[in-house]
Enzyme design. Structure first.
Site, PDB file in Angstrom:
ATOM      1  N   ASP A  22       0.584  -1.109   0.059  1.00 54.40           N
ATOM      2  CA  ASP A  22      -0.036   0.126   0.004  1.00 54.40           C
ATOM      3  C   ASP A  22       0.743   1.289   0.012  1.00 54.40           C
ATOM      4  O   ASP A  22       2.072   0.979   0.404  1.00 54.40           O
ATOM      5  CB  ASP A  22      -0.577   0.176   1.169  1.00 54.40           C
ATOM      6  N   ASN A  70     -10.791  -2.391  -5.927  1.00 56.14           N
ATOM      7  CA  ASN A  70     -10.207  -1.342  -6.791  1.00 56.14           C
ATOM      8  C   ASN A  70     -10.543  -0.792  -8.225  1.00 56.14           C
ATOM      9  O   ASN A  70     -10.248   0.033  -8.772  1.00 56.14           O
ATOM     10  CB  ASN A  70      -8.556  -2.044  -6.755  1.00 56.14           C
TER      11      ASN A  70
HETATM   12  C1  IPE Z   1      -5.757  -2.766  -0.527  1.00 61.43           C
HETATM   13  O1  IPE Z   1      -4.967  -1.551  -0.771  1.00 61.43           O
HETATM   14  C2  IPE Z   1      -5.656  -3.452  -1.882  1.00 61.43           C
HETATM   15  C3  IPE Z   1      -4.280  -3.904  -2.506  1.00 61.43           C
HETATM   16  C4  IPE Z   1      -3.121  -3.520  -1.807  1.00 61.43           C
HETATM   17  C5  IPE Z   1      -4.169  -4.109  -3.851  1.00 61.43           C
HETATM   18  P1  IPE Z   1      -6.028  -0.379  -1.007  1.00 61.43           P
HETATM   19  O2  IPE Z   1      -5.280   0.888  -0.875  1.00 61.43           O
HETATM   20  O3  IPE Z   1      -6.975  -0.401  -1.988  1.00 61.43           O
HETATM   21  O4  IPE Z   1      -7.071  -0.460   0.565  1.00 61.43           O
HETATM   22  P2  IPE Z   1      -8.241   0.540   0.963  1.00 61.43           P
HETATM   23  O5  IPE Z   1      -9.147   0.628   0.067  1.00 61.43           O
HETATM   24  O6  IPE Z   1      -7.320   1.890   1.408  1.00 61.43           O
HETATM   25  O7  IPE Z   1      -8.408  -0.187   2.477  1.00 61.43           O
HETATM   26  C1  IPE Z   2      -1.533   0.164  -3.513  1.00 60.39           C
HETATM   27  O1  IPE Z   2      -1.241   1.748  -3.356  1.00 60.39           O
HETATM   28  C2  IPE Z   2      -1.478  -0.475  -4.830  1.00 60.39           C
HETATM   29  C3  IPE Z   2      -2.915  -0.874  -5.023  1.00 60.39           C
HETATM   30  C4  IPE Z   2      -4.049  -1.031  -4.424  1.00 60.39           C
HETATM   31  C5  IPE Z   2      -3.227  -1.341  -6.457  1.00 60.39           C
HETATM   32  P1  IPE Z   2      -2.355   2.601  -3.330  1.00 60.39           P
HETATM   33  O2  IPE Z   2      -2.589   2.974  -4.831  1.00 60.39           O
HETATM   34  O3  IPE Z   2      -3.463   2.038  -2.459  1.00 60.39           O
HETATM   35  O4  IPE Z   2      -1.720   3.997  -2.612  1.00 60.39           O
HETATM   36  P2  IPE Z   2      -2.331   4.694  -1.909  1.00 60.39           P
HETATM   37  O5  IPE Z   2      -3.166   4.127  -0.531  1.00 60.39           O
HETATM   38  O6  IPE Z   2      -3.431   5.645  -2.685  1.00 60.39           O
HETATM   39  O7  IPE Z   2      -1.446   5.849  -1.340  1.00 60.39           O
HETATM   40 MG    MG Z   3      -4.131   2.279  -0.627  1.00 63.47          MG
END
Ligand code: IPE
Ligand code: IPE
Ligand code: MG
Length: 249
Positions: A22, A70
């Site tokens: 994340d 996502n």
């Molecule tokens: C969780 O991350 C999914 C992945 C790492 C692929 P998100 O960034 O989507 O999670 P939430 O929605 O903030 O909980």
């Molecule tokens: C994790 O990074 C990757 C995916 C969920 C695909 P994020 O895209 O969730 O990054 P933040 O949480 O917005 O910083």
């Molecule tokens: Mg995230």
């Protein structure tokens, strides 16, 4: 070998480590860049983490790469992530084979765009014989999707008289999940400061140790992975027992 690597207890290496990668978006935003630049940088972290895990003798590394939730992101980001997935798999396949990495996937793979599911399935076939480490990508994955699917399959097998209700056990349920045959993760890492599971491996992490770090995924690598491992090794895993029993064992 670095001092940090030497601090790892080779007799207490977990078999399976799972990671919620994340913070790609926040990493990019902090630099005034596009979110997709953060995702692209995240691929280097995958490479570094996989290399460290392999060298330390970890057998399974599961990475949460795209959740069913996502899909709700802006279309540009979803499209960019899917392109990055295809590109990364294509670019990395030779290196995966050179390093004995077996690629696996959990999630609704047929629900991905055709070009993604195709290259993913191809890479899974081409790396199937490798046995140094299994890299499990959670793609179009969510735990509730997986558990719902498992319950439907169990119900259907009961209806067809393939199994009996009395045969339902924890072990049987595990065997209906996407992670069938894979030991449960002992350690779950989440980067970038959020303390939540976001629908990841709810059943499998019933007794996992959790490790949270504020480091954004693109800044995560060998050193941070080893730090998580050392932290894990210092913990006493009691599984419901008391400390004295664990020491006596
Ligand atoms: C969780 O991350 C999914 C992945 C790492 C692929 P998100 O960034 O989507 O999670 P939430 O929605 O903030 O909980
Ligand atoms: C994790 O990074 C990757 C995916 C969920 C695909 P994020 O895209 O969730 O990054 P933040 O949480 O917005 O910083
Ligand atoms: Mg995230």
């Amino acid at each position: 070998m670095s001092n940090l690597t030497e601090a790892v207890d080779k007799n207490k290496i977990p078999k399976h480590v799972a990671v919620i990668m994340d913070g790609n978006g926040r990493w990019a935003k902090e630099r005034g860049q596009n979110r997709l630049d953060g995702h692209a940088m995240g691929v280097d972290s995958v490479r570094a983490t996989l290399k460290a895990a392999r060298e330390l003798g970890i057998s399974y590394l599961t990475l949460y790469a795209f959740s069913t939730e996502n899909w709700s992101r802006p279309k540009d980001e979803v499209d960019g992530l899917m392109d990055l997935l295809v590109q990364s798999i294509t670019n990395e396949i030779d290196e995966l084979n050179e390093n004995g990495v077996r690629l696996l996937a959990i999630g609704d793979i047929d629900g991905l765009p055709e070009k993604c599911s195709h290259s993913l399935k191809q890479a899974i076939i081409e790396t199937a014989k490798n046995d140094e480490i299994s890299l499990i990508l959670a793609l179009n994955y969510s735990s509730k999707w997986e558990i719902t699917k498992a319950i439907k399959s169990i119900a259907s097998d009961i209806k067809s008289n393939l199994i009996d209700v009395d045969q339902i056990s924890g072990e049987l349920i595990s065997s209906y999940l996407a992670t069938k045959g894979i030991p449960d993760p002992e350690l779950l890492i989440r980067t970038s400061g959020e303390h939540r599971l976001s629908n990841f491996l709810l059943w499998q992490i019933a007794y996992a140790e959790f490790y949270f770090t504020d480091v954004h995924w693109p800044d995560f690598g060998r050193e941070q992975f080893i730090q998580a491992l050392i932290d894990f090794q210092r913990r006493e895993r009691r599984f419901g027992k008391v400390s004295e029993q664990i020491i006596a064992d």
